[in-house]
Design a protein around this motif. Structure first.
Motif, mmCIF file in Angstrom:
data_model
loop_
_atom_site.group_PDB
_atom_site.id
_atom_site.type_symbol
_atom_site.label_atom_id
_atom_site.label_comp_id
_atom_site.label_asym_id
_atom_site.label_seq_id
_atom_site.Cartn_x
_atom_site.Cartn_y
_atom_site.Cartn_z
ATOM 1 N N THR A 265 0.425 9.975 9.952
ATOM 2 C CA THR A 265 1.092 10.700 11.031
ATOM 3 C C THR A 265 1.572 9.790 12.156
ATOM 4 O O THR A 265 2.615 10.043 12.768
ATOM 5 C CB THR A 265 0.114 11.751 11.608
ATOM 6 N N HIS A 284 1.172 14.048 1.966
ATOM 7 C CA HIS A 284 1.801 14.660 3.136
ATOM 8 C C HIS A 284 1.198 16.049 3.342
ATOM 9 O O HIS A 284 1.274 16.905 2.459
ATOM 10 C CB HIS A 284 3.310 14.758 2.897
ATOM 11 N N PRO A 286 1.725 18.640 6.021
ATOM 12 C CA PRO A 286 2.466 18.986 7.245
ATOM 13 C C PRO A 286 1.811 20.064 8.093
ATOM 14 O O PRO A 286 1.857 19.992 9.322
ATOM 15 C CB PRO A 286 3.825 19.448 6.708
ATOM 16 N N ASN A 289 -1.098 18.416 9.977
ATOM 17 C CA ASN A 289 -0.610 17.490 10.998
ATOM 18 C C ASN A 289 -0.047 18.244 12.200
ATOM 19 O O ASN A 289 -0.255 17.843 13.351
ATOM 20 C CB ASN A 289 0.469 16.575 10.428
ATOM 21 N N ALA A 290 0.648 19.337 11.935
ATOM 22 C CA ALA A 290 1.206 20.132 13.030
ATOM 23 C C ALA A 290 0.100 20.809 13.829
ATOM 24 O O ALA A 290 0.123 20.848 15.066
ATOM 25 C CB ALA A 290 2.170 21.176 12.475
ATOM 26 N N ARG A 295 2.230 16.950 15.303
ATOM 27 C CA ARG A 295 3.098 15.867 14.847
ATOM 28 C C ARG A 295 3.586 16.136 13.430
ATOM 29 O O ARG A 295 3.015 16.938 12.702
ATOM 30 C CB ARG A 295 2.319 14.541 14.829
ATOM 31 N N ILE A 296 4.620 15.399 13.046
ATOM 32 C CA ILE A 296 5.093 15.361 11.671
ATOM 33 C C ILE A 296 5.178 13.896 11.256
ATOM 34 O O ILE A 296 5.679 13.055 12.014
ATOM 35 C CB ILE A 296 6.462 16.074 11.506
ATOM 36 N N ALA A 331 6.701 22.063 4.873
ATOM 37 C CA ALA A 331 7.225 20.707 4.679
ATOM 38 C C ALA A 331 8.741 20.691 4.770
ATOM 39 O O ALA A 331 9.336 19.824 5.433
ATOM 40 C CB ALA A 331 6.775 20.156 3.326
ATOM 41 N N LEU A 334 9.763 21.593 8.656
ATOM 42 C CA LEU A 334 9.442 20.584 9.666
ATOM 43 C C LEU A 334 10.173 19.276 9.427
ATOM 44 O O LEU A 334 10.570 18.590 10.385
ATOM 45 C CB LEU A 334 7.936 20.341 9.712
ATOM 46 N N ASN A 335 10.350 18.905 8.163
ATOM 47 C CA ASN A 335 11.058 17.651 7.905
ATOM 48 C C ASN A 335 12.554 17.759 8.180
ATOM 49 O O ASN A 335 13.190 16.755 8.518
ATOM 50 C CB ASN A 335 10.788 17.189 6.474
ATOM 51 N N ALA A 338 12.503 17.169 11.888
ATOM 52 C CA ALA A 338 12.261 15.758 12.179
ATOM 53 C C ALA A 338 13.491 14.908 11.900
ATOM 54 O O ALA A 338 13.764 13.940 12.615
ATOM 55 C CB ALA A 338 11.074 15.254 11.354
#
Length: 461
Positions: A265, A284, A286, A289-290, A295-296, A331, A334-335, A338
């Motif tokens: 992360t 990964h 996500p 992490n969120a 975060r991503i 995933a 969020l990606n 990002a």
């Protein structure tokens, strides 16, 4: 035609391989092979533990038949990072300020339970994963010598790693070595096999990691380690004189295709490039992490640099679910954010992160991850008839952005039916959930006001 009840009667918990071929009929078969071959309608013929053929339905059908029309068949999902025993803590680590989750909220919980509670929770975690269409997991935690039996009994394909730390290193290494001897490290030979699980770059010093590297080289074990999962981890590694967490692992020879790093992360651009150049596998997670860090991870950069990325659920108390369909949706979304690009992370690529790419990350791409003749028959059926899945214009987009784990109707591992009609075939769902819920009752007095002062001691995950 074999019904679900017939299949339950015909198979037993001890039977691993069917003597009679089995044909699965479905509306759609997504092979996820290199050409993206799809059959609509389609059929998969299973012989023993392997796929014999994939294609349009044939007349007459081969062997016994399970009618899964109304469903799409696809490879079983592969979860490259999870902690099944942490099922026990779902809902007890909510909305924690950054930097306080581990020591301030989780460790006070973990210290209240022991192996009996963790084994009960692992059974429930495995059950939840199976019902959600996961057929392979990379599972890690402390007490893995106790937990391993529960994972093995579930029928899941799994690589298991006992967590290692500087604190108690000799004792934990002995447990890890015993796990390697018990299960071996070759997924070709065993549905359950063992890896090595140093906890993280801040909790494992160079002496321990050198020993892990030497043991991995000697036994051909894969290495699983948390990498740059928090600011605190990065700061601790830098205080020891290293440029960063990935650089630290690289200095010790622990980046590369046989290493799976989780989270990533807080990698800098330079470190993400380094991880990718080494061909390292990345888990990964996500949602976790969120939720825990806001975060991503830099997944796009890691992939462009050469990393193999698979999806993981992490633990049930980190994202509150063991559902890789939910993880695919998060995933993808969020990606895109990002990347500042709605065209990034195509649905087909996200689906592969839970199947083919995830299998490659665990070194089992030759066994599972696609529906092709000769591969192990790890297959799931997903209903396409629910309101949230209609109309069925694009099966891949529907699976990634609309499907839920609860849409899974059937699960096969090594050709053996483990879930039919959304019910486990061999596992006693009521007993498993009752025992795990009772184990969770030990935590009923836990208060949200738990503070970091209770966090001393070895880390379990």
């Amino acid at each position: 035609m074999v019904t679900a009840d017939d299949a339950r009667e015909a198979t037993s918990a001890a039977s691993a391989v069917r003597a009679t071929p089995l044909t699965l009929l479905a509306d759609v078969v997504l092979t996820l092979d290199a050409a993206g071959t799809t059959y609509a309608p389609g059929a998969v013929v299973i012989e023993g533990s392997r796929i014999r053929s994939v294609g349009p339905p044939q007349r007459p059908e081969v062997g016994d038949v399970i009618d899964l029309r109304g469903c799409v068949l696809l490879p079983g999902l592969v979860n490259v990072h999870t902690h099944t025993p942490m099922w026990l803590f779902r809902g007890l680590t909510e909305d924690v300020p950054r930097g306080e989750w581990l020591s301030g909220r989780f460790l006070p919980l973990a210290q209240r339970v022991g192996p009996p509670e963790l084994v009960a929770a692992a059974r429930a975690g495995c059950l939840e994963l199976l019902l959600n269409g996961v057929t392979t997991i990379a599972d890690r935690y402390g007490h893995m010598d106790d937990i391993a039996g529960a994972v093995e009994e579930s029928g899941l394909r799994a690589v298991l790693a006992h967590s290692l730390y500087d604190d108690g290193a000799e004792r934990e290494l002995a447990t890890a070595q015993a796990l390697l001897e018990r299960f071996g490290t070759d997924p070709e030979r065993s549905r359950v096999w063992a890896g090595l699980g140093p906890h993280a770059t801040d909790t494992c010093g160079p002496d321990l990691l050198r020993r892990v590297g030497a043991l991995a080289e000697r036994t051909a074990a894969r290495v699983f380690i948390h990498l740059a999962q928090s600011r605190e981890e990065v700061a601790a590694v830098r205080r020891r004189g290293h440029a960063g967490c990935a650089s630290y692992l690289d200095e010790l020879g622990l980046l590369g295709p046989t290493v799976v790093v989780a989270h990533a992360t807080y990698l800098t651009d330079e470190e993400a490039d380094l991880v990718g150049r080494r061909g390292t596998a990345v888990a990964h997670c996500p949602s976790s992490n969120a939720k825990l860090e806001g975060r991503i991870a830099p997944i796009g950069r890691l992939q462009r640099a050469g990393a193999v990325v698979g999806l993981g659920t992490d633990a049930a108390c980190c994202n509150n679910g063991m559902d890789l369909f939910a993880e695919m949706r998060v995933a993808g979304l969020l990606n895109k954010v990002a990347a500042d690009d709605p065209a990034a992370f195509a649905a087909s690529d996200v689906l592969r992160m839970a199947t083919t790419d995830a299998a490659e990350a665990l070194g089992i791409g030759g066994l599972v991850g696609t529906l092709e003749p000769g591969k192990r028959a790890d297959i799931i059926a997903v209903s396409r008839q629910a309101a949230h899945l209609l109309p069925w214009h694009d099966p891949v987009a529907n699976l990634v952005y609309a499907a839920r784990g609860s849409d899974v109707t059937a699960v096969f591992v090594d050709g053996r039916p483990l879930v039919l009609d959304r019910r486990p075939v061999h596992l006693d769902q009521e007993r498993i959930l009752a025992e795990a819920t009772r184990a969770g009752g030990m935590l009923s007095g836990f208060q949200r006001s738990a503070t970091a002062g209770h966090g001393a001691g070895a880390l379990p995950g």
